[in-house]
Write a protein that holds these residues in place. Structure first.
Motif, short mmCIF file in Angstrom:
data_model
loop_
_atom_site.label_atom_id
_atom_site.label_comp_id
_atom_site.label_asym_id
_atom_site.label_seq_id
_atom_site.Cartn_x
_atom_site.Cartn_y
_atom_site.Cartn_z
N UNK A 84 24.65 39.54 31.29
CA UNK A 84 23.70 40.64 31.43
C UNK A 84 24.39 41.88 31.97
N UNK A 85 25.22 41.70 33.01
CA UNK A 85 25.94 42.82 33.60
C UNK A 85 27.08 42.32 34.46
N UNK A 100 30.98 47.50 34.87
CA UNK A 100 32.01 47.45 33.84
C UNK A 100 31.31 47.33 32.49
N UNK A 101 31.40 48.36 31.69
CA UNK A 101 30.68 48.39 30.41
C UNK A 101 31.12 47.25 29.50
N UNK A 123 40.98 46.72 35.25
CA UNK A 123 41.64 45.53 35.81
C UNK A 123 40.69 44.91 36.82
N UNK A 124 40.47 43.61 36.73
CA UNK A 124 39.54 42.94 37.64
C UNK A 124 40.05 43.00 39.08
N UNK A 128 37.51 39.49 47.97
CA UNK A 128 36.45 38.50 48.08
C UNK A 128 35.10 39.08 47.67
N UNK A 129 34.42 38.37 46.77
CA UNK A 129 33.09 38.73 46.25
C UNK A 129 33.06 40.14 45.67
N UNK A 130 34.20 40.60 45.17
CA UNK A 130 34.26 41.95 44.61
C UNK A 130 33.50 42.08 43.30
N UNK A 131 33.39 40.97 42.58
CA UNK A 131 32.78 41.02 41.24
C UNK A 131 31.42 40.34 41.26
#
Length: 213
Positions: A84-85, A100-101, A123-124, A128-131
């Protein structure tokens, strides 16, 4: 909609011939699905809910990409149906400006991975828990296989008979190894049928620490 309906269960379980017990049968189907989800190490999507095999919306907080493949995010529940996102920010500011599109990535649904396109400049993050990834994971009703339905039916049939046996302590289980989950026994036949959905890595020590919102 359930992965197995009462009408479908009656076709798979010879002992069930009447619609009169459909309400109870629906309860057995729901509990069997929950038991198989727990057996497969599927987590509840939300605190306080029960696990399910059915496609459900999850919110994952990831610490970064695959260590060996820095362009790939690993979604910790499979099958992956859709994303979804995705928001990516080391400060965990998961707002519109950090989304991030989808034009930046492709999906490998089978392996549950989000893979950056070679043309993407993103770049990912590795904090910690950034994404924050919102994903639909599980078995979609329209894509459920006969193998999954048979697995649910095996659990229902075994426990339906078990409840109706007067002396449960003396039931002959035919030498089968049974797994007990949430008041439901899972017979060997059901475990064999559902084995491809088991999230083995979540069964290992420490692997269930992925943040789920």
């Amino acid at each position: 909609m359930a992965l197995l309906t009462a009408a479908q269960a009656r076709l798979l379980i010879p002992a069930l011939t009447s619609t009169g017990s459909d309400t109870e049968l629906d309860t057995y189907i729901a509990r069997a699905t929950e038991a198989l989800a727990s057996y497969c190490y599927f987590p509840p999507a939300t605190a306080g809910q029960t696990a399910t095999l059915e496609a459900t919306s999850f919110v994952f907080y990831l610490d970064g990409p695959d260590l060996l493949r820095p362009d790939e995010l690993v979604i910790p529940v499979r099958p992956l149906v859709s994303i979804t996102s995705i928001y990516d920010d080391e400060n965990r500011a998961h707002s519109a400006s950090t989304e991030v599109a989808s034009s930046n990535w492709d999906l490998d649904l089978g392996s549950g991975r989000v893979i950056l396109k070679t043309t993407s400049a993103h770049a990912w993050s590795t904090a910690r828990r950034a994404i924050k990834a919102t994903a639909i994971c599980g078995i979609a009703t329209l894509q459920v296989t006969e193998q999954v339905q048979n697995a649910i039916a095996e659990v229902v049939a075994h426990n339906w008979t078990r409840k109706r046996t007067a002396n449960l302590q003396n039931v002959n289980q035919g030498g089968q190894s049974m797994t007990f989950v949430g008041q439901m026994y899972i017979p060997e036949a059901a475990k064999y049928l559902i084995h491809q959905y088991v999230l083995h890595e979540r069964g290992f020590s420490g692997s269930q620490a992925v943040g789920i919102g």
